[in-house]
Design a protein around this motif. Sequence first.
Motif, PDB file in Angstrom:
ATOM      1  N   GLN A  51      16.674-115.500  49.635  1.00 45.99           N
ATOM      2  CA  GLN A  51      15.871-116.374  50.473  1.00 45.99           C
ATOM      3  C   GLN A  51      14.579-115.652  50.867  1.00 45.99           C
ATOM      4  O   GLN A  51      14.559-114.434  51.059  1.00 45.99           O
ATOM      5  CB  GLN A  51      16.673-116.738  51.722  1.00 45.99           C
ATOM      6  N   ASP A  52      13.506-116.389  51.012  1.00 44.22           N
ATOM      7  CA  ASP A  52      12.212-115.825  51.429  1.00 44.22           C
ATOM      8  C   ASP A  52      11.660-114.829  50.414  1.00 44.22           C
ATOM      9  O   ASP A  52      10.840-113.978  50.768  1.00 44.22           O
ATOM     10  CB  ASP A  52      12.315-115.156  52.805  1.00 44.22           C
ATOM     11  N   CYS A  53      12.115-114.926  49.182  1.00 42.83           N
ATOM     12  CA  CYS A  53      11.560-114.089  48.117  1.00 42.83           C
ATOM     13  C   CYS A  53      10.701-114.979  47.233  1.00 42.83           C
ATOM     14  O   CYS A  53      11.209-115.684  46.352  1.00 42.83           O
ATOM     15  CB  CYS A  53      12.669-113.429  47.298  1.00 42.83           C
ATOM     16  N   SER A  54       9.396-114.952  47.469  1.00 43.15           N
ATOM     17  CA  SER A  54       8.485-115.849  46.751  1.00 43.15           C
ATOM     18  C   SER A  54       8.114-115.337  45.369  1.00 43.15           C
ATOM     19  O   SER A  54       7.611-116.096  44.543  1.00 43.15           O
ATOM     20  CB  SER A  54       7.208-116.035  47.583  1.00 43.15           C
ATOM     21  N   LEU A  55       8.342-114.061  45.119  1.00 46.27           N
ATOM     22  CA  LEU A  55       7.957-113.470  43.837  1.00 46.27           C
ATOM     23  C   LEU A  55       9.093-112.597  43.319  1.00 46.27           C
ATOM     24  O   LEU A  55       9.041-111.370  43.440  1.00 46.27           O
ATOM     25  CB  LEU A  55       6.669-112.643  44.004  1.00 46.27           C
ATOM     26  N   PRO A  56      10.148-113.193  42.748  1.00 49.01           N
ATOM     27  CA  PRO A  56      11.264-112.390  42.257  1.00 49.01           C
ATOM     28  C   PRO A  56      10.840-111.324  41.249  1.00 49.01           C
ATOM     29  O   PRO A  56      11.454-110.244  41.211  1.00 49.01           O
ATOM     30  CB  PRO A  56      12.184-113.438  41.608  1.00 49.01           C
ATOM     31  N   ASP A  57       9.818-111.618  40.448  1.00 47.13           N
ATOM     32  CA  ASP A  57       9.369-110.633  39.461  1.00 47.13           C
ATOM     33  C   ASP A  57       8.703-109.428  40.110  1.00 47.13           C
ATOM     34  O   ASP A  57       8.467-108.420  39.438  1.00 47.13           O
ATOM     35  CB  ASP A  57       8.383-111.278  38.484  1.00 47.13           C
ATOM     36  N   GLY A  58       8.409-109.520  41.410  1.00 46.31           N
ATOM     37  CA  GLY A  58       7.832-108.383  42.115  1.00 46.31           C
ATOM     38  C   GLY A  58       8.855-107.531  42.823  1.00 46.31           C
ATOM     39  O   GLY A  58       8.498-106.614  43.552  1.00 46.31           O
ATOM     40  N   VAL A  59      10.135-107.851  42.621  1.00 40.97           N
ATOM     41  CA  VAL A  59      11.223-107.123  43.262  1.00 40.97           C
ATOM     42  C   VAL A  59      12.023-106.387  42.201  1.00 40.97           C
ATOM     43  O   VAL A  59      12.478-106.996  41.228  1.00 40.97           O
ATOM     44  CB  VAL A  59      12.146-108.080  44.049  1.00 40.97           C
ATOM     45  N   GLY A  60      12.197-105.093  42.382  1.00 39.01           N
ATOM     46  CA  GLY A  60      12.963-104.306  41.418  1.00 39.01           C
ATOM     47  C   GLY A  60      13.966-103.421  42.121  1.00 39.01           C
ATOM     48  O   GLY A  60      14.359-103.672  43.260  1.00 39.01           O
ATOM     49  N   GLY A  61      14.376-102.361  41.439  1.00 33.20           N
ATOM     50  CA  GLY A  61      15.232-101.347  42.029  1.00 33.20           C
ATOM     51  C   GLY A  61      16.548-101.896  42.547  1.00 33.20           C
ATOM     52  O   GLY A  61      17.113-102.857  42.032  1.00 33.20           O
ATOM     53  N   LEU A  62      17.043-101.265  43.612  1.00 33.71           N
ATOM     54  CA  LEU A  62      18.336-101.631  44.174  1.00 33.71           C
ATOM     55  C   LEU A  62      18.363-103.047  44.724  1.00 33.71           C
ATOM     56  O   LEU A  62      19.405-103.702  44.711  1.00 33.71           O
ATOM     57  CB  LEU A  62      18.701-100.649  45.297  1.00 33.71           C
ATOM     58  N   THR A  63      17.228-103.521  45.204  1.00 30.43           N
ATOM     59  CA  THR A  63      17.186-104.865  45.770  1.00 30.43           C
ATOM     60  C   THR A  63      17.507-105.897  44.709  1.00 30.43           C
ATOM     61  O   THR A  63      18.308-106.814  44.928  1.00 30.43           O
ATOM     62  CB  THR A  63      15.814-105.138  46.402  1.00 30.43           C
ATOM     63  N   ARG A  64      16.891-105.741  43.562  1.00 31.25           N
ATOM     64  CA  ARG A  64      17.143-106.682  42.465  1.00 31.25           C
ATOM     65  C   ARG A  64      18.523-106.461  41.847  1.00 31.25           C
ATOM     66  O   ARG A  64      19.245-107.409  41.551  1.00 31.25           O
ATOM     67  CB  ARG A  64      16.064-106.526  41.393  1.00 31.25           C
TER      68      ARG A  64
END
Length: 518
Positions: A51-64
């Motif tokens: 939720q509240d992640c407008s740019l999934p492609d901008g999220v990496g590492g452990l979060t993704r």
Amino acid sequence: MALSVDVCVYGGTPAGCTAAVAARQEGASVVLVEPSRWLGGILGAGIKPRQDCSLPDGVGGLTRQRVFELGKTPPEIRAGFADWIRDEGITVIDEHRVDAVERHDGRISRVRFGYAPPDRWGVPSPAVLDGRWEEVTARVFVDASYEGDLMAASGASYRTGRESVREYNEEPAGVREPTNWTPIDPYIEPGRPESGLLPMIDADHGKSIGAADDYTQAYNFRFYVTTDPQRAVPFTPPADYRAEQYELVGRFVEYILGSSSDDDAAMERLSGIFPGWVNDVEYNYQRDSLMTIAPLGESRFYQDAGWDKRSAIWRTHIDYLRGLHHFLCTDPRVPLGFRERTAELGLDRTMHQDTDGWPNQLYVRVARRLAGRYTLTHKDVLNQVAVEDGVGLALYGVDTYPARRYACTVPGAPGIGVATEGNMFIGGPMGTGQAFEVPYRAITPQQHECRNLLVPVSLSATHIAYAATRMEPVFSVLGESAGVAAALAAKQSSSVQDLNLEALRSRLKERGQILESP
């Protein structure tokens, strides 16, 4: 018990968990200290990981890799965080919070954490209990809490409230225009100002548009309700309930019924008061309603308070909801059908079984903010600033919920009414459409104030910039970057400000972090 480790992380929020895991994976010995009994912060109390992640492609590492896969319900998410931390072999000290901090030569040398278990509804204890302490010595500390208590106790400078337009040349900053203005008489005795304002209305502080003040945006619970008697926990009214405390709600109900075009429209607006806005499956603040599920103005006093005051404010949020529910079930001004429908609603115990259905985390959208080596401003959000030390990306609109409810007049309307103020959502979830970089300097204090502390949640930003940065995926990303930096600083016996940024960013990229906008 006394414990000595390389890295101590305070706050079992998503950022705290990713910080602890990252530091452990980088070879550091780690302890994670959490004031409550639960890991995951607000992700374990209503908000979903994606939720509240407008740019999934901008999220990496452990979060993704991990956080986004922890589940969709609070029980799944809390269990997912707990299992992950256990599998990584990280020691957890729960039900303890910062009590005393020892400093030596510009560094935190030792922290004493006091035992302070929350009550049966998850409300934090107003005081540390005597006799049970945990002392932690560490090379580097990470404050990943929403309140920034370790940061404040470390001697690092911080800010609260709203800056003025002029301080950082931010056009949306400071006091804003009234929103949700409604022609409701605000006085206890209608037409008689000398009788005083109704409960839940502030007197206007009289500051001009753009001025600084000590308010901040509203908090609330992200809660689940059900009509299933096997799962429902009743919203019992608080012991000190008095219907007159909700008179403003009654007058607002009368206004809705008198101004709505049809019954369906009126029922929808009444639902905006309670249970609020259905964000996903859980309920959230209805920002377009004069009255809704949060007691406005309480966040102002929470930001920099001790836990005696915070505990009372947390309880106020619970009791306000209990009283609001009871009022809407019993006041004759509320249509009978809506009263009956509301009376059927109870908290869903399956979402929070060990706290009688109440979320274990109040949504503290913003509290203290570090005054670090770099302050994020609206210019960063608008991509008008280039940085070279980015350790994570953010993309969201400037999202601030109302800060206060007050009596005022507006141009073109006769007489006085009641309005909210501070509500903005500039750009919506996509903001500018272009992610901005959060620099490493924004999570590090001034070097002369503290040389072994990292702050990925209560980071250095203005009220406006923080409103576009404060989403859990961003905090989680910054938590991992802080954990890697902490392990590197511990290994090199370096201050966090003197780390080799090229080496840090290179290692973050190797771990899968995304540091430039895709």
